[in-house]
Scaffold this motif. Structure first.
Motif, mmCIF file in Angstrom:
data_model
loop_
_atom_site.group_PDB
_atom_site.id
_atom_site.type_symbol
_atom_site.label_atom_id
_atom_site.label_comp_id
_atom_site.label_asym_id
_atom_site.label_seq_id
_atom_site.Cartn_x
_atom_site.Cartn_y
_atom_site.Cartn_z
ATOM 1 N N TYR A 1 0.827 -1.201 0.000
ATOM 2 C CA TYR A 1 0.000 0.000 0.000
ATOM 3 C C TYR A 1 0.864 1.255 0.000
ATOM 4 O O TYR A 1 1.744 1.418 0.844
ATOM 5 C CB TYR A 1 -0.896 0.008 1.246
ATOM 6 N N CYS A 2 0.621 2.141 -0.974
ATOM 7 C CA CYS A 2 1.305 3.444 -0.976
ATOM 8 C C CYS A 2 0.371 4.474 -0.361
ATOM 9 O O CYS A 2 -0.706 4.737 -0.900
ATOM 10 C CB CYS A 2 1.703 3.875 -2.387
ATOM 11 N N VAL A 3 0.782 5.037 0.766
ATOM 12 C CA VAL A 3 -0.053 6.042 1.433
ATOM 13 C C VAL A 3 -0.141 7.302 0.566
ATOM 14 O O VAL A 3 -1.176 7.960 0.496
ATOM 15 C CB VAL A 3 0.493 6.385 2.837
ATOM 16 N N GLY A 4 0.957 7.608 -0.137
ATOM 17 C CA GLY A 4 0.961 8.789 -1.014
ATOM 18 C C GLY A 4 -0.143 8.707 -2.056
ATOM 19 O O GLY A 4 -0.811 9.689 -2.357
ATOM 20 N N CYS A 5 -0.336 7.518 -2.616
ATOM 21 C CA CYS A 5 -1.379 7.312 -3.624
ATOM 22 C C CYS A 5 -2.693 6.878 -3.000
ATOM 23 O O CYS A 5 -3.722 6.894 -3.658
ATOM 24 C CB CYS A 5 -0.967 6.221 -4.614
ATOM 25 N N GLU A 6 -2.658 6.445 -1.754
ATOM 26 C CA GLU A 6 -3.812 5.830 -1.101
ATOM 27 C C GLU A 6 -4.342 4.674 -1.945
ATOM 28 O O GLU A 6 -5.529 4.580 -2.250
ATOM 29 C CB GLU A 6 -4.923 6.853 -0.824
ATOM 30 N N PHE B 1 -3.462 0.231 -3.087
ATOM 31 C CA PHE B 1 -2.634 -0.961 -3.146
ATOM 32 C C PHE B 1 -2.028 -1.081 -4.536
ATOM 33 O O PHE B 1 -2.664 -0.730 -5.534
ATOM 34 C CB PHE B 1 -3.471 -2.220 -2.857
ATOM 35 N N TYR B 2 -0.813 -1.568 -4.588
ATOM 36 C CA TYR B 2 -0.166 -1.805 -5.888
ATOM 37 C C TYR B 2 0.136 -3.283 -6.066
ATOM 38 O O TYR B 2 0.749 -3.895 -5.197
ATOM 39 C CB TYR B 2 1.165 -1.036 -5.970
ATOM 40 N N PRO B 3 -0.256 -3.867 -7.209
ATOM 41 C CA PRO B 3 0.255 -5.202 -7.529
ATOM 42 C C PRO B 3 1.762 -5.081 -7.758
ATOM 43 O O PRO B 3 2.228 -4.054 -8.262
ATOM 44 C CB PRO B 3 -0.451 -5.565 -8.839
ATOM 45 N N ARG C 1 9.296 0.013 -5.763
ATOM 46 C CA ARG C 1 8.871 1.319 -5.263
ATOM 47 C C ARG C 1 7.651 1.827 -6.027
ATOM 48 O O ARG C 1 7.427 1.459 -7.174
ATOM 49 C CB ARG C 1 10.002 2.340 -5.418
ATOM 50 N N CYS C 2 6.866 2.706 -5.365
ATOM 51 C CA CYS C 2 5.711 3.329 -6.014
ATOM 52 C C CYS C 2 6.183 4.071 -7.260
ATOM 53 O O CYS C 2 7.097 4.886 -7.178
ATOM 54 C CB CYS C 2 5.032 4.292 -5.054
ATOM 55 N N PRO C 3 5.556 3.816 -8.413
ATOM 56 C CA PRO C 3 5.983 4.492 -9.637
ATOM 57 C C PRO C 3 5.782 6.012 -9.573
ATOM 58 O O PRO C 3 6.453 6.756 -10.283
ATOM 59 C CB PRO C 3 5.090 3.871 -10.722
ATOM 60 N N ASP C 4 4.872 6.451 -8.729
ATOM 61 C CA ASP C 4 4.567 7.878 -8.635
ATOM 62 C C ASP C 4 5.420 8.587 -7.582
ATOM 63 O O ASP C 4 5.883 9.699 -7.791
ATOM 64 C CB ASP C 4 3.085 8.046 -8.266
ATOM 65 N N HIS C 5 5.605 7.935 -6.442
ATOM 66 C CA HIS C 5 6.272 8.591 -5.314
ATOM 67 C C HIS C 5 7.708 8.136 -5.099
ATOM 68 O O HIS C 5 8.451 8.771 -4.358
ATOM 69 C CB HIS C 5 5.471 8.366 -4.027
ATOM 70 N N GLY C 6 8.076 7.011 -5.694
ATOM 71 C CA GLY C 6 9.436 6.506 -5.491
ATOM 72 C C GLY C 6 9.691 5.985 -4.087
ATOM 73 O O GLY C 6 10.831 5.772 -3.693
#
Ligand SMILES: [Zn+2]
Length: 499
Positions: free
Chosen positions: A126-131, A133-135, A143-148
């Motif tokens: 789970y990325c809190v920045g994006c709120e 879940f990511y497969p 890492r989150c593609p948006d937040h790194g």
């Protein structure tokens, strides 16, 4: 009677608003103003998403209570209406508006009654920045593609929404245009997402993980409703969905158009999750999902999480509302990204507003004062060689209507700009000062009349885009009771670009 419900997304208030959000607000305002000007009923809805975990974390970092934090931060977003000159009909705040929680609960119960909510154990990243879940496959090096950032591993018992059940109806509604997703690339992206398979998604989290902030799941106080469910619900709750009242019937169920404006990063939530939730709840789906791109500044991404670099308040303070709105509308391509620099903003404002439109009106009014006693010449006088100018004036109406129907703000403002271009050309071609010297008064009156008509048309057509500048142009071009036009005054000042 045509009536439109137009919404902006409701931003997290964990940081100051950036120029990208101003873009969405201005686009929504233009659509609303334009449709109102055509006699349509319009409700422009905005708000703030207060219930995000990001807000909780930001409040903790600031060392103040969450409600206090979101109350203070929300003001920075709702306050943009002044400097950007927006006419917003209603603002909903998800943490404090009594319409919201009751509406979200009703939406939950409606989906539960359709058998679309169930509990199961879940583990995910789970990325809190994006709120969200990511497969694992969507992460970049874990890492989150948006937040790194490295997402949190979450393992808990959650409520799930049976999204899989709606893949086929959703695909049909988007493919046949019942839900119009613009631009077409975004529509194709959504269809590909659906074709890739829609998995049920988690729609709650433990109250503990939510830090006790948010709307509890009805009948299950140990769980808090997923912030995206809560946030998407605002489009209905702001219409008194809980009370099933007149606003809901008028602006949702019975609206000719239900239009959501949003950035490309939240497409999946608006074009997949939200219509599926509505289908489950037995409500009408949106008619238009209009997606804009991102702004960069000097080539760098601007976003709240990356640290706001362009503050719309400061920009308006330094360069004025007209210049900022004009850049957003004139330079950002339909649905695509654009790079902002102060130089570009100043270039547009100086070339097109100050030198183009402002100078034109000033020149025409000055000519009328010099050669026609300040009285607008009779419109019946013939204007030699004015076909191109008349064409730009007469076509503007249709061109703007077509462009805004396509949500193409650049093409719409181009039609207004064409009037100024053709009018400036016409002044240079027709040379009214030579007609005056030669005593060709009938032709002179025809030329001045055609030019005044063009300036008046520019003022009228500019109104939804730059309401302030349009009002000044219209005042300058309106004769008083005695038929006298106001003395020419500077309308659109040149601006100096500071970096
Ligand atoms: Zn993220």
């Amino acid at each position: 009677m045509t009536n439109s419900y137009i919404t902006t997304t409701i931003p997290y208030v964990n940081a100051r608003p950036h120029l990208g959000f101003a873009l969405e607000l201005v686009q929504a305002d233009v659509l609303a103003r334009y449709r109102r000007s055509r006699g349509e009923q319009v409700r422009l809805q905005a708000g703030t998403d207060d219930n995000s975990l990001k807000n909780v974390l930001a409040a903790q970092a600031a060392g103040i209570g969450v409600q206090e934090f979101v109350d203070a931060s929300a003001t920075a977003f709702t306050g943009l209406a002044g400097p950007l000159n927006l006419v917003v009909d209603d603002v909903i705040r998800t943490s404090s508006d009594p319409r919201h929680r009751a509406g979200v609960e009703r939406l939950w119960r409606a989906c539960a009654a359709s058998g679309d909510l169930y509990r199961r154990h879940y583990e995910g990243l789970y990325c809190v920045g994006c709120e969200q879940f990511y497969p694992a496959a969507e992460l970049a090096d874990g890492r989150c593609p948006d937040h790194g950032t490295v997402p949190d591993l979450v393992a808990e018992e959650n409520w799930f929404f049976r999204l899989s059940r709606y893949a086929a109806p959703l695909r049909r509604l988007i493919a046949d245009g019942t839900i119009r997703v613009e631009p077409a690339e975004r529509r194709n992206e959504v269809l590909a997402l659906i074709d890739g398979g829609l998995a049920d998604f988690s729609v709650s989290r433990s109250t503990e993980r939510a830090r006790g902030w948010g709307i509890p799941v009805p009948g299950d106080p140990g769980q808090v409703i997923y912030v995206w469910w809560d946030a998407l619900g605002n489009y209905l709750t702001a219409l008194d969905y809980a009370g099933d009242g007149e606003n809901l019937a008028r602006w949702w169920t019975g609206a000719s158009r239900r239009v959501h404006l949003l950035g490309k990063g939240v497409l999946r939530f608006h074009a997949v999750y939200w219509p599926a939730i509505l289908l489950s709840a037995g409500e009408a789906v949106p008619t238009d999902i209009v997606v804009h791109g991102y702004l960069t500044e000097n080539g760098r991404k601007i976003s709240k999480s990356a640290g706001a670099t362009v503050d719309p308040y400061e920009l308006v303070g330094a360069y004025g509302t007209d210049a900022v709105r004009w850049w957003l509308l004139r330079e950002v391509p339909r649905g695509a990204d654009a790079d902002f620099t102060v130089g570009r903003l100043a270039g547009r404002a100086n070339d097109e507003l100050a030198n183009g439109l402002g100078n034109l009106v000033n020149r025409v009014i000055a000519l009328i004062h010099r050669y026609h006693g300040g009285h607008g010449p009779a419109a019946t006088a013939s204007a030699p060689d004015a076909a191109a100018l008349d064409g730009a004036v007469e076509n503007a109406h249709v061109l703007i209507a077509g462009a805004l129907d396509d949500y193409d703000f650049r093409r719409a403002t181009e039609a207004v700009w064409r009037i100024a271009v053709e009018a400036n050309r016409y002044v240079n071609r027709a040379r009214p000062w030579e007609l005056a010297t030669a005593g060709r008064h009938a032709e002179l009156a025809g030329v001045l009349s055609a030019l005044l008509r063009a300036c008046q048309a520019a003022g009228t057509h500019l109104a939804p885009f730059l309401p302030d500048a349009a009002a000044r142009i219209t005042r300058q071009c309106s004769p008083d009771g005695a038929g006298l036009l106001p003395s020419p005054a500077p309308l659109l000042p040149r601006i100096a670009a500071r970096s």
